[in-house]
Design a protein around this motif. Sequence first.
Motif, PDB file in Angstrom:
ATOM      1  N   PHE A 262      68.500  92.548  20.238  1.00  0.00           N
ATOM      2  CA  PHE A 262      67.564  92.015  19.249  1.00  0.00           C
ATOM      3  C   PHE A 262      68.320  91.036  18.362  1.00  0.00           C
ATOM      4  N   GLY A 263      67.600  90.037  17.850  1.00  0.00           N
ATOM      5  CA  GLY A 263      68.270  89.051  16.990  1.00  0.00           C
ATOM      6  C   GLY A 263      67.387  88.643  15.824  1.00  0.00           C
ATOM      7  N   GLN A 264      67.966  88.620  14.636  1.00  0.00           N
ATOM      8  CA  GLN A 264      67.283  88.072  13.460  1.00  0.00           C
ATOM      9  C   GLN A 264      68.265  87.176  12.706  1.00  0.00           C
TER      10      GLN A 264
ATOM     11  N   SER B 215      63.413  87.579  17.160  1.00  0.00           N
ATOM     12  CA  SER B 215      62.149  87.464  16.424  1.00  0.00           C
ATOM     13  C   SER B 215      62.188  88.341  15.182  1.00  0.00           C
ATOM     14  N   HIS B 216      61.427  87.906  14.175  1.00  0.00           N
ATOM     15  CA  HIS B 216      61.278  88.715  12.956  1.00  0.00           C
ATOM     16  C   HIS B 216      59.959  89.469  12.979  1.00  0.00           C
ATOM     17  N   ASN B 217      59.264  89.347  14.090  1.00  0.00           N
ATOM     18  CA  ASN B 217      57.932  89.921  14.180  1.00  0.00           C
ATOM     19  C   ASN B 217      58.033  91.403  14.565  1.00  0.00           C
TER      20      ASN B 217
ATOM     21  N   GLU C 268      56.596  68.836  16.484  1.00  0.00           N
ATOM     22  CA  GLU C 268      56.110  68.562  17.845  1.00  0.00           C
ATOM     23  C   GLU C 268      54.653  68.118  17.809  1.00  0.00           C
ATOM     24  N   ARG C 269      53.875  68.847  17.018  1.00  0.00           N
ATOM     25  CA  ARG C 269      52.439  68.550  16.962  1.00  0.00           C
ATOM     26  C   ARG C 269      52.186  67.168  16.393  1.00  0.00           C
ATOM     27  N   SER C 270      52.852  66.870  15.258  1.00  0.00           N
ATOM     28  CA  SER C 270      52.522  65.591  14.617  1.00  0.00           C
ATOM     29  C   SER C 270      53.047  64.436  15.456  1.00  0.00           C
TER      30      SER C 270
ATOM     31  N   ASN D  42      70.592  81.121  27.790  1.00  0.00           N
ATOM     32  CA  ASN D  42      69.654  80.021  27.574  1.00  0.00           C
ATOM     33  C   ASN D  42      68.618  80.470  26.536  1.00  0.00           C
ATOM     34  N   THR D  43      67.918  79.521  25.918  1.00  0.00           N
ATOM     35  CA  THR D  43      66.868  79.895  24.960  1.00  0.00           C
ATOM     36  C   THR D  43      65.512  79.410  25.472  1.00  0.00           C
ATOM     37  N   TYR D  44      64.514  80.286  25.421  1.00  0.00           N
ATOM     38  CA  TYR D  44      63.165  79.947  25.882  1.00  0.00           C
ATOM     39  C   TYR D  44      62.203  80.013  24.703  1.00  0.00           C
ATOM     40  N   GLN D  45      61.470  78.920  24.499  1.00  0.00           N
ATOM     41  CA  GLN D  45      60.539  78.842  23.364  1.00  0.00           C
ATOM     42  C   GLN D  45      59.126  79.169  23.847  1.00  0.00           C
ATOM     43  N   CYS D  46      58.615  80.299  23.364  1.00  0.00           N
ATOM     44  CA  CYS D  46      57.319  80.761  23.893  1.00  0.00           C
ATOM     45  C   CYS D  46      56.133  80.067  23.250  1.00  0.00           C
TER      46      CYS D  46
ATOM     47  N   PRO E 254      47.749  76.406  21.824  1.00  0.00           N
ATOM     48  CA  PRO E 254      46.728  75.995  20.840  1.00  0.00           C
ATOM     49  C   PRO E 254      46.724  76.831  19.562  1.00  0.00           C
ATOM     50  N   ASP E 255      47.109  78.118  19.644  1.00  0.00           N
ATOM     51  CA  ASP E 255      47.099  78.919  18.415  1.00  0.00           C
ATOM     52  C   ASP E 255      48.188  80.001  18.465  1.00  0.00           C
ATOM     53  N   TYR E 256      48.322  80.664  17.326  1.00  0.00           N
ATOM     54  CA  TYR E 256      49.380  81.672  17.173  1.00  0.00           C
ATOM     55  C   TYR E 256      49.187  82.828  18.161  1.00  0.00           C
TER      56      TYR E 256
HETATM   57  C1  LIG Z   1      68.134  84.942  16.237  1.00  0.00           C
HETATM   58  C2  LIG Z   1      67.217  83.754  16.258  1.00  0.00           C
HETATM   59  C3  LIG Z   1      67.571  82.617  16.983  1.00  0.00           C
HETATM   60  C4  LIG Z   1      66.708  81.511  17.029  1.00  0.00           C
HETATM   61  N1  LIG Z   1      67.025  80.427  17.785  1.00  0.00           N
HETATM   62  C5  LIG Z   1      66.113  79.427  17.958  1.00  0.00           C
HETATM   63  C6  LIG Z   1      66.348  78.355  18.854  1.00  0.00           C
HETATM   64  O1  LIG Z   1      67.401  78.256  19.500  1.00  0.00           O
HETATM   65  N2  LIG Z   1      65.397  77.401  18.987  1.00  0.00           N
HETATM   66  C7  LIG Z   1      64.185  77.470  18.307  1.00  0.00           C
HETATM   67  O2  LIG Z   1      63.325  76.600  18.498  1.00  0.00           O
HETATM   68  N3  LIG Z   1      63.963  78.467  17.436  1.00  0.00           N
HETATM   69  C8  LIG Z   1      64.878  79.433  17.239  1.00  0.00           C
HETATM   70  N4  LIG Z   1      64.615  80.457  16.363  1.00  0.00           N
HETATM   71  C9  LIG Z   1      63.453  80.375  15.455  1.00  0.00           C
HETATM   72  C10 LIG Z   1      62.197  80.934  16.100  1.00  0.00           C
HETATM   73  O3  LIG Z   1      61.816  80.069  17.142  1.00  0.00           O
HETATM   74  C11 LIG Z   1      61.015  81.052  15.130  1.00  0.00           C
HETATM   75  O4  LIG Z   1      60.782  79.834  14.496  1.00  0.00           O
HETATM   76  C12 LIG Z   1      61.178  82.091  14.065  1.00  0.00           C
HETATM   77  O5  LIG Z   1      61.948  83.162  14.468  1.00  0.00           O
HETATM   78  C13 LIG Z   1      59.793  82.615  13.667  1.00  0.00           C
HETATM   79  O6  LIG Z   1      59.200  83.300  14.748  1.00  0.00           O
HETATM   80  P1  LIG Z   1      59.094  84.912  14.747  1.00  0.00           P
HETATM   81  O7  LIG Z   1      58.841  85.406  16.102  1.00  0.00           O
HETATM   82  O8  LIG Z   1      60.317  85.424  14.108  1.00  0.00           O
HETATM   83  O9  LIG Z   1      57.921  85.205  13.696  1.00  0.00           O
HETATM   84  P2  LIG Z   1      56.352  84.992  13.698  1.00  0.00           P
HETATM   85  O10 LIG Z   1      56.002  84.845  12.260  1.00  0.00           O
HETATM   86  O11 LIG Z   1      55.659  86.063  14.457  1.00  0.00           O
HETATM   87  O12 LIG Z   1      56.069  83.624  14.460  1.00  0.00           O
HETATM   88  C14 LIG Z   1      56.033  82.360  13.850  1.00  0.00           C
HETATM   89  C15 LIG Z   1      56.122  81.388  14.995  1.00  0.00           C
HETATM   90  O13 LIG Z   1      54.940  81.476  15.807  1.00  0.00           O
HETATM   91  C16 LIG Z   1      54.608  80.197  16.326  1.00  0.00           C
HETATM   92  N5  LIG Z   1      53.307  79.798  15.783  1.00  0.00           N
HETATM   93  C17 LIG Z   1      52.884  79.947  14.492  1.00  0.00           C
HETATM   94  N6  LIG Z   1      51.656  79.415  14.345  1.00  0.00           N
HETATM   95  C18 LIG Z   1      51.295  78.932  15.558  1.00  0.00           C
HETATM   96  C19 LIG Z   1      50.124  78.235  16.020  1.00  0.00           C
HETATM   97  N7  LIG Z   1      49.095  77.959  15.213  1.00  0.00           N
HETATM   98  N8  LIG Z   1      50.086  77.858  17.309  1.00  0.00           N
HETATM   99  C20 LIG Z   1      51.106  78.128  18.147  1.00  0.00           C
HETATM  100  N9  LIG Z   1      52.229  78.785  17.763  1.00  0.00           N
HETATM  101  C21 LIG Z   1      52.323  79.169  16.474  1.00  0.00           C
HETATM  102  C22 LIG Z   1      55.702  79.248  15.850  1.00  0.00           C
HETATM  103  O14 LIG Z   1      56.682  79.214  16.844  1.00  0.00           O
HETATM  104  C23 LIG Z   1      56.229  79.933  14.587  1.00  0.00           C
HETATM  105  O15 LIG Z   1      57.582  79.592  14.319  1.00  0.00           O
HETATM  106  C24 LIG Z   1      65.469  81.560  16.309  1.00  0.00           C
HETATM  107  C25 LIG Z   1      65.128  82.707  15.596  1.00  0.00           C
HETATM  108  C26 LIG Z   1      65.972  83.799  15.572  1.00  0.00           C
HETATM  109  C27 LIG Z   1      65.547  85.012  14.803  1.00  0.00           C
END
Ligand SMILES: Cc1cc2nc3c(=O)[nH]c(=O)nc-3n(C[C@H](O)[C@H](O)[C@H](O)COP(=O)(O)OP(=O)(O)OC[C@H]3O[C@@H](n4cnc5c(N)ncnc54)[C@H](O)[C@@H]3O)c2cc1C
Length: 609
Positions: free
Chosen positions: A528-530, A501-503, A454-456, A414-418, A469-471
């Motif tokens: 890990f996944g990128q 994550s790419h973080n 989502e926001r708009s 499953n995928t969880y969006q934090c 509310p924020d990053y």
């Molecule tokens: C292998 C892989 C699979 C993925 N699969 C999915 C998927 O199934 N569904 C999906 O929705 N996404 C998916 N993504 C995309 C992912 O959700 C992110 O959009 C993307 O990876 C950027 O997040 P980060 O952790 O890599 O980088 P970062 O640069 O650390 O984080 C950016 C992310 O932080 C969050 N963010 C930024 N600014 C704010 C703010 N002001 N307030 C609140 N939150 C904020 C947003 O989610 C933004 O995308 C996937 C990404 C990867 C690498």
Amino acid sequence: MSYVKTVPALTRAGVDINVRRLNTLSNRRAQSTVASTQADQDVTNRESYSSRKSRNASSSPKISIDFDLTQEAYKSKDNLELLRSLVVFKLCSYDLLVDKNKELMDISKFLLGKKAFEQFMKMTFYGQFVAGEDHKSIKSLIQKNRAFGVGSVLDYSVEEDLTQEDAVTKEMDSCVSATEKEGMSKDHREKQYKTHRRGGVTGDRTYFYSDEAKCDQHMETFLKCIKASGGSSVDGFSAIKMTALGRPQFLLQFSEVLVKWKRFFSFLAAQQGRDGMEALEQRLELQPLQEFMTTLGATGDFHGWFTGEKQGSGTIDRLDWNSLIDDRIKISDLLVVPNLETGQLEPLLSKFTEEEEKQMKRMLQRLDVLANHAEEHSVRLMVDAEQTYFQPAISTLTVEMQRIYNRVKPVIFNTYQCYLKEAYDIVTMDVELSRREGWFFGAKLVRGAYMYQERSRAEEIGYEDPINPDYETTNMMYHKCLDYILDEIVLNRNANVMVASHNEDTVKHTLRRMNELGLTPTENKVYFGQLLGMCDQISFPLGQAGFPVYKYVPYGPVNEVIPYLSRRAQENRGFMKGSQRERELLWKELKRRLASGQVFYRPQPEPGL
Ligand SMILES: Cc1cc2nc3c(=O)[nH]c(=O)nc-3n(C[C@H](O)[C@H](O)[C@H](O)COP(=O)(O)OP(=O)(O)OC[C@H]3O[C@@H](n4cnc5c(N)ncnc54)[C@H](O)[C@@H]3O)c2cc1C
């Protein structure tokens, strides 16, 4: 093409298979929840957690990875590939180019002609982010990455390229039921779960519903993708999007029902003075609950709760409560929701047509066929997370598949969006359910891709923004959910997580926690996944250090993946702006190679990887 002819597993499954399975499993779930036993179990688990944690931490070697070592990070890339990455990342850092990318691509296609345009794309954006046109042409890249320690999650990325107007029309059509169209039903639907011309559900959508045949076609494509994953490696993953597999009306309405029932539980908990607690800690006293349900006109003994047949403690929690929802046979019967103002249970819609009922069942069948196929080919199926108005249904159906297919090993993820305010509640509830029922929890943890949309939409239509509310809050949420799952792995080896994550800080946080908990890469519990073409400086050092690391590998014909490329640029705008570091590392490596005379550098995998 009809799926009945082409997929033997479906014939075997029969029309009602999913519904029957849901019932059997939910009964099992209801039987397994006995509160006193659970409390004893928790104490035992806590003890074993601390002893296991300290035993593991002291006996396991500590892992440390240097993400600045460019020689390691770019070992698999020749100089031209490094140069291409530099150019593409630089272009992606210009807001104007990202904002107008579709128009610019259209103009380029017009000026260059189809062939030259395709060639140009292959040398630049397509070459950077997409593996190839079909499952045959991507094989060499998959094998090359594997040779350097990086696996693949195959992701067929053809998306519909519709004008906004066409997309809205298709969406209005597919998200509204026949009775709603005819104005026959009293409207009980909430703003968030309705289709709106303003701030509609369309932006950033990958798939738009046309008809059932198109959904069968998508299923066939996913089946090929699973087969290709199985054929190209022994530990493959394949990604699917649930909105490709059926009429979104079902996901929208089912999501609304789930959310309303969840809110109803919170309302009842508040009535019993139990608000403000964490989701898993809230319990309802059965006697006042029974009295209240009777005033709503809901008679009967749910799961034997009220006669004490199945419940010893006199209370139920959210997981018991959720089991109410999937215990009915006719799906449209599920669409009964409590109205908190009137205190009545009322139908969300007056009824579904026969055809709509069939469409919903077909969607469940398609999922079942894909899960079966994945299991047969030893491929793990990753269900992507989508928009919040579909996601409760997507997530619930994925959990239902996990309950069936993850009994022996994790097949379904499953995928969880934090970025969601409620992410932690969702993660903890699903982990707890897997624990109670004894199946393998499999999660991909992401921050979330649809924040702007989502926001708009929330603002335009007028409901609460579902995003943190924020990053910083999203970062804290990510680490809180991740820590919970890592603890669960120590407690109970049935959990598995992909840190998608790419973080770099998040990856380092994971490594630090793994060290503290004594979790090793070879246990194959933390992946890990990128995305392909992004953050090689993270993926490859992890792979070479022995961690299971995967690239999401999109593929498809050039002209058909352009919407994907466009979405990637938009989605990753925040990330792309931060690609400064990646560009610096790429430069560093390119200069190092040129200075050391490696003008014609050829990637050489290390033996043993
Ligand atoms: C292998 C892989 C699979 C993925 N699969 C999915 C998927 O199934 N569904 C999906 O929705 N996404 C998916 N993504 C995309 C992912 O959700 C992110 O959009 C993307 O990876 C950027 O997040 P980060 O952790 O890599 O980088 P970062 O640069 O650390 O984080 C950016 C992310 O932080 C969050 N963010 C930024 N600014 C704010 C703010 N002001 N307030 C609140 N939150 C904020 C947003 O989610 C933004 O995308 C996937 C990404 C990867 C690498």
